[in-house]
Design a protein around this motif. Sequence first.
Motif, short mmCIF file in Angstrom:
data_model
loop_
_atom_site.label_atom_id
_atom_site.label_comp_id
_atom_site.label_asym_id
_atom_site.label_seq_id
_atom_site.Cartn_x
_atom_site.Cartn_y
_atom_site.Cartn_z
N ILE A 160 -2.37 8.14 -25.99
CA ILE A 160 -3.01 6.85 -26.23
C ILE A 160 -3.06 6.65 -27.61
O ILE A 160 -3.66 7.66 -28.50
CB ILE A 160 -4.26 6.66 -25.66
CG1 ILE A 160 -4.11 6.88 -24.08
CG2 ILE A 160 -4.70 5.31 -25.61
CD1 ILE A 160 -2.78 6.10 -23.25
N SER A 169 -9.60 -6.12 -29.10
CA SER A 169 -8.68 -5.30 -28.43
C SER A 169 -8.81 -5.10 -27.01
O SER A 169 -10.07 -5.72 -26.55
CB SER A 169 -8.97 -3.80 -29.15
OG SER A 169 -7.94 -2.86 -28.78
N LEU A 171 -8.07 -2.21 -25.84
CA LEU A 171 -7.85 -0.51 -25.53
C LEU A 171 -9.20 -0.06 -25.57
O LEU A 171 -9.89 -0.06 -26.72
CB LEU A 171 -6.83 -0.08 -26.82
CG LEU A 171 -6.89 1.27 -26.82
CD1 LEU A 171 -6.24 1.97 -25.82
CD2 LEU A 171 -6.14 1.82 -28.03
N ARG A 176 -8.61 6.50 -26.75
CA ARG A 176 -8.06 6.65 -27.99
C ARG A 176 -7.64 8.29 -28.31
O ARG A 176 -8.47 8.99 -28.24
CB ARG A 176 -8.70 6.11 -28.97
CG ARG A 176 -8.75 4.67 -29.34
CD ARG A 176 -9.47 3.88 -30.27
NE ARG A 176 -9.24 2.72 -30.48
CZ ARG A 176 -8.57 2.10 -31.35
NH1 ARG A 176 -8.00 2.80 -32.20
NH2 ARG A 176 -8.38 0.65 -31.36
N LEU A 232 -2.94 -0.09 -19.19
CA LEU A 232 -2.73 -0.16 -20.57
C LEU A 232 -1.30 -1.13 -20.96
O LEU A 232 -0.26 -0.65 -20.53
CB LEU A 232 -2.54 0.91 -21.18
CG LEU A 232 -4.26 1.88 -21.07
CD1 LEU A 232 -3.89 3.43 -21.28
CD2 LEU A 232 -5.13 1.10 -21.84
N TYR A 236 -0.20 0.43 -26.75
CA TYR A 236 -1.14 1.56 -26.76
C TYR A 236 -0.44 2.79 -26.54
O TYR A 236 -1.34 3.74 -26.16
CB TYR A 236 -2.31 1.25 -25.92
CG TYR A 236 -3.02 -0.16 -26.47
CD1 TYR A 236 -2.85 -0.50 -27.70
CD2 TYR A 236 -3.39 -1.10 -25.56
CE1 TYR A 236 -3.67 -1.56 -28.17
CE2 TYR A 236 -4.08 -2.26 -25.86
CZ TYR A 236 -4.03 -2.53 -27.19
OH TYR A 236 -4.77 -3.58 -27.71
#
Length: 244
Positions: A160, A169, A171, A176, A232, A236
């Motif tokens: 990711i 965002s 995400l 992350r 996702l 991403y």
Amino acid sequence: MKLQHYLGGLEGLPEPLTLERRVFVEDWEKRIFGIHVAMMGLSNHLGSALPAYPIDEVPTAFKDEWTWADLRTGAEAMNPFDYFKFRYYEKWLGGITQFFLDKGYVTEEELAERMASLSPADADGPPEIDDQVIAYLRYGDSPRRDVAHPKFAVGSAVRITNVPADAHSRLPGYLRGRTGTVERVFEGDYAYFCHTGDGIGDPMPIYIVEFDPAEIWGPRAEGGPLSLYAELFEAYLEPIEEES
């Protein structure tokens, strides 16, 4: 990335989370939901949506764009302490109110005067519903723009991204830099309602990615045959380079 995107796995929150099961706790929340839906049904982006609406011909004083992205951006722009203090539809109310103030539909003085003059007995009756809003409720606005053109197949190992975040965002912060496996590829390329600045906006595939909890939370992860799944956008995801 705004603080509220990092909730996954955090410890020591100010108080236990309240898992309210009712969709609407108070009557005014239904009205806020209705205002949001009406704004989406009159949004000027619907002229290029699927299906397309003759939005330019609709007699309305609302001439701006309003989508889920705008609603989310308004909530995410709140002071984090306010964000955690207010309930779900209170965040909606704050974001919608700020939108109307920023766009000049109402001034702070007019809003304050109206609030001061209201009493519980002043509540209006059920509003009339515009034909365009009814059409929107029936036919919606699909973000699908094409069949899927995926870069990753089911079973692909992916990492990711950790791209800089803009005002909004999709995400989750706790994903992350984590690695996972593509579990599913959705059947279409999907656009987002706006360009967020962190990679999404134009049509692209969407995936379900499976994560091992130990990859996300390390030794704090609970044992057992558990997995975490996240939907996702392709922007991403990045491939994991194989070691030579």
